[in-house]
Design an enzyme around this catalytic site. Structure first.
Site, PDB file in Angstrom:
ATOM      1  N   LYS A  18     -24.980 -20.081 -77.137  1.00  0.00           N
ATOM      2  CA  LYS A  18     -24.071 -20.552 -76.087  1.00  0.00           C
ATOM      3  C   LYS A  18     -24.335 -22.000 -75.691  1.00  0.00           C
ATOM      4  CE  LYS A  18     -26.169 -18.248 -72.025  1.00  0.00           C
ATOM      5  NZ  LYS A  18     -26.091 -19.137 -70.870  1.00  0.00           N
ATOM      6  N   SER A  19     -25.537 -22.490 -75.919  1.00  0.00           N
ATOM      7  CA  SER A  19     -25.785 -23.911 -75.640  1.00  0.00           C
ATOM      8  C   SER A  19     -25.005 -24.786 -76.621  1.00  0.00           C
ATOM      9  CB  SER A  19     -27.282 -24.229 -75.775  1.00  0.00           C
ATOM     10  OG  SER A  19     -28.022 -23.577 -74.776  1.00  0.00           O
ATOM     11  N   ARG A  23     -21.496 -27.045 -75.813  1.00  0.00           N
ATOM     12  CA  ARG A  23     -21.519 -28.503 -76.037  1.00  0.00           C
ATOM     13  C   ARG A  23     -20.338 -28.900 -76.926  1.00  0.00           C
ATOM     14  NH1 ARG A  23     -26.272 -27.221 -74.326  1.00  0.00           N
ATOM     15  NH2 ARG A  23     -27.863 -28.693 -73.619  1.00  0.00           N
ATOM     16  N   GLY A  99     -23.546 -21.846 -65.824  1.00  0.00           N
ATOM     17  CA  GLY A  99     -24.211 -23.056 -65.317  1.00  0.00           C
ATOM     18  C   GLY A  99     -24.139 -24.171 -66.343  1.00  0.00           C
ATOM     19  N   ARG A 131     -26.045 -21.971 -57.197  1.00  0.00           N
ATOM     20  CA  ARG A 131     -27.056 -22.677 -58.003  1.00  0.00           C
ATOM     21  C   ARG A 131     -27.015 -24.191 -57.736  1.00  0.00           C
ATOM     22  NH1 ARG A 131     -26.823 -20.533 -63.996  1.00  0.00           N
ATOM     23  NH2 ARG A 131     -28.795 -21.679 -64.067  1.00  0.00           N
ATOM     24  N   SER A 175     -34.807 -30.340 -67.496  1.00  0.00           N
ATOM     25  CA  SER A 175     -33.596 -29.542 -67.688  1.00  0.00           C
ATOM     26  C   SER A 175     -32.708 -30.127 -68.778  1.00  0.00           C
ATOM     27  CB  SER A 175     -32.801 -29.472 -66.384  1.00  0.00           C
ATOM     28  OG  SER A 175     -31.510 -28.979 -66.653  1.00  0.00           O
ATOM     29  N   GLN A 177     -29.827 -29.093 -69.418  1.00  0.00           N
ATOM     30  CA  GLN A 177     -28.450 -29.164 -68.903  1.00  0.00           C
ATOM     31  C   GLN A 177     -28.213 -30.512 -68.217  1.00  0.00           C
ATOM     32  OE1 GLN A 177     -27.996 -25.740 -66.363  1.00  0.00           O
ATOM     33  NE2 GLN A 177     -27.669 -24.368 -68.091  1.00  0.00           N
ATOM     34  N   ASP A 327     -35.468 -19.193 -70.972  1.00  0.00           N
ATOM     35  CA  ASP A 327     -34.522 -18.066 -70.944  1.00  0.00           C
ATOM     36  C   ASP A 327     -35.139 -16.764 -71.471  1.00  0.00           C
ATOM     37  OD1 ASP A 327     -32.553 -19.617 -69.847  1.00  0.00           O
ATOM     38  OD2 ASP A 327     -31.573 -20.059 -71.747  1.00  0.00           O
ATOM     39  N   ARG A 406     -29.428 -11.366 -68.422  1.00  0.00           N
ATOM     40  CA  ARG A 406     -30.735 -11.195 -69.085  1.00  0.00           C
ATOM     41  C   ARG A 406     -31.549 -10.085 -68.421  1.00  0.00           C
ATOM     42  NH1 ARG A 406     -30.145 -15.062 -72.722  1.00  0.00           N
ATOM     43  NH2 ARG A 406     -29.437 -17.110 -72.038  1.00  0.00           N
TER      44      ARG A 406
END
Ligand code: S3P
Length: 455
Positions: A18-19, A23, A99, A131, A175, A177, A327, A406
């Site tokens: 998913k990262s 992107r 997020g 968040r 981070s 992100q 994660d 998770r």
């Protein structure tokens, strides 16, 4: 399906990373002027976060969703249109639970709105709306962006025109992100932007941007510095998104701690910044074999085979190591609980601001299962045991997930692995769909029929 299978065996194809997928989807907005020959993105097994981000990008006008099933998302990427809302009537994009989607979009929109009038508001579900977003908004403001958060959280509004300039910045949190958001913005900022992180983070942004022809590099370890020169344009190219390392993590731990397991996971991402769990489990005594694929895209991948490990050693995870495993820590807690001795996690307070407070919920889950765990401000101590329980002699107990995918999947693995004398049931098992819609079906598929007795 048995909650407590006697054997776990078979092949599982985990969902798309998913990262990487998000992107690539967000990059579709930044391809420059509307593309004459628009590239297509094909994402197999997209989780709900990926789908939320695809919808947000479609609502922005940057792509069209051509196919969307449980197994496949195909999008045609056009680049963002000229008009993006108006300051008195912003375009609203819903990021769902993601997020990554919201934070990366903040940077991408700061870039898009650098030289045009408009405004976009990003919203999310209740978990995402609690968040922290100032960690992204503040450095983007330093670059010149006009961004408002709602007391530090979503909704977030980005307004243009607000020209950007390059910066040299040290971030307080490692981070990926925040780093990615700044890199997206840096594409619209003339000059060289340097972003220093205090510790390791996943390098999907650098890999993807370089694959799309952008001048970007990362140096140093464990502190890293990413340098990117703008203005630059992402030349989108088609590639295949590998399986998600953090989804594979559930099967790596499940097979390791289960007394009779043999699982094969094809096409899993093997980005070296994402394989810390494999190294950690091997260090504890896990039996894991990795065979790399022949890949040409930005991300390496391969087949992972994992079998039961009868004796696991305890481990301490601290300092920079926590960022590499961020994660995977809830599921790693199960390996700690299955090891003979006391394991410790320190310096992981960042887990408290993920989709849920993952330190509190992981510790509550293990306590409910009868496992010896002590919660600390930045982690936990777990005294594990190699004992397994092929049949349940205590009544099942339901645990809180706060909608965190998770935690829900860790609860199912805790029961399936025979780690505890009682079944642990997630209050919301369906939230697994955020990253892994087929999780329950995959668990059923590798559950061998020769079931152990149920209570
Ligand atoms: C992500 C980075 C991590 C991770 C998240 C995805 C990314 O967050 O927890 O699930 O795609 O860059 P942080 O880098 O903010 O810790």
């Amino acid at each position: 399906m048995s909650l407590r299978p006697a054997r776990l065996a078979g092949t599982i194809t985990v969902p798309a990373n998913k990262s990487v997928a998000q992107r690539a989807l967000i990059a579709s907005a930044l391809a420059g002027e509307r593309l004459a020959d628009p590239p297509q993105l094909r994402i197999e097994n997209p989780g709900a976060d990926i789908v939320s981000t695809a919808h947000a990008m479609a609502d922005l006008g940057a792509l069209s969703i051509d196919v969307l099933t449980d197994d496949l998302l195909v999008a045609t990427c056009y680049g963002a249109p000229e008009t993006l809302g108006a300051p008195d009537s912003p375009l609203v994009l819903d990021c769902g639970n993601s997020g990554t989607g919201m934070r990366l979009l903040m940077g991408a929109l700061a870039g898009l709105l650098a030289d045009r009038e408009g405004a976009v508001t990003l919203t999310g579900d209740s978990s995402l709306s609690s968040r922290p977003m100032e960690r992204v908004a503040a450095p983007l403001r330093e670059m010149g962006a006009r961004i408002e958060t709602s007391k530090g959280t979503a909704p977030v509004t980005i307004t243009g025109p607000a020209p950007l300039h390059s910066i040299d910045i040290e971030l307080p949190v490692p981070s990926a992100q925040v780093l990615a958001a700044l890199c997206f913005a840096a594409l619209a900022a003339p000059g060289t932007t340097r972003i220093t992180l205090p510790g390791p983070s996943r390098d999907h942004t650098e890999r993807f941007f370089a694959f799309c022809g952008v001048d970007i590099r990362r140096e140093g370890a464990p502190q890293t510095r990413t340098t990117i020169t703008g203005p630059a344009r992402l030349a989108l190219r088609e590639f295949s998104v590998p399986g998600d390392e953090s989804s594979a993590a559930f099967w790596l731990v499940a097979a390791t701690i289960h007394p009779d397991a043999d699982l094969t996971l094809p096409s899993v991402g093997l980005n070296p910044t994402r394989t810390a769990l494999i190294a950690t489990l091997r260090h504890m005594g896990a039996d894991i074999t990795v065979t790399p694929d022949d890949t040409t895209g930005p991300e390496p991948s391969g087949t992972i085979e994992v079998r039961s490990a009868p004796l696991l050693s305890p481990i301490t995870i601290a300092g920079a190591e926590t960022a590499d495993l961020i994660d995977e820590l809830p599921i790693l807690a199960l390996a700690m609980a299955g090891a003979g001795g006391t394991s410790e996690l320190r310096d992981a307070a960042e887990m408290r601001v993920k989709e849920s407070d993952r330190i509190a919920l992981t510790c509550a889950m293990l306590t409910a299962a009868g496992i010896d765990v002590t919660e600390t401000p930045d982690g936990w101590r777990i005294t594990g045991s190699p004992r397994r329980y092929p049949s349940a002699d205590a009544p099942p107990v339901t645990i809180r997930t706060d909608g965190d995918h998770r935690i829900a999947m860790a609860a199912a693995i805790l029961t399936a692995s025979q780690l505890a004398p009682r079944a642990i049931i997630a209050d919301d098992p369906h939230c697994a769909a955020v990253s892994y819609p087929g999780f329950a079906a995959d668990l059923a598929a590798v559950t061998e029929r020769r079931d152990a007795p149920q209570q």
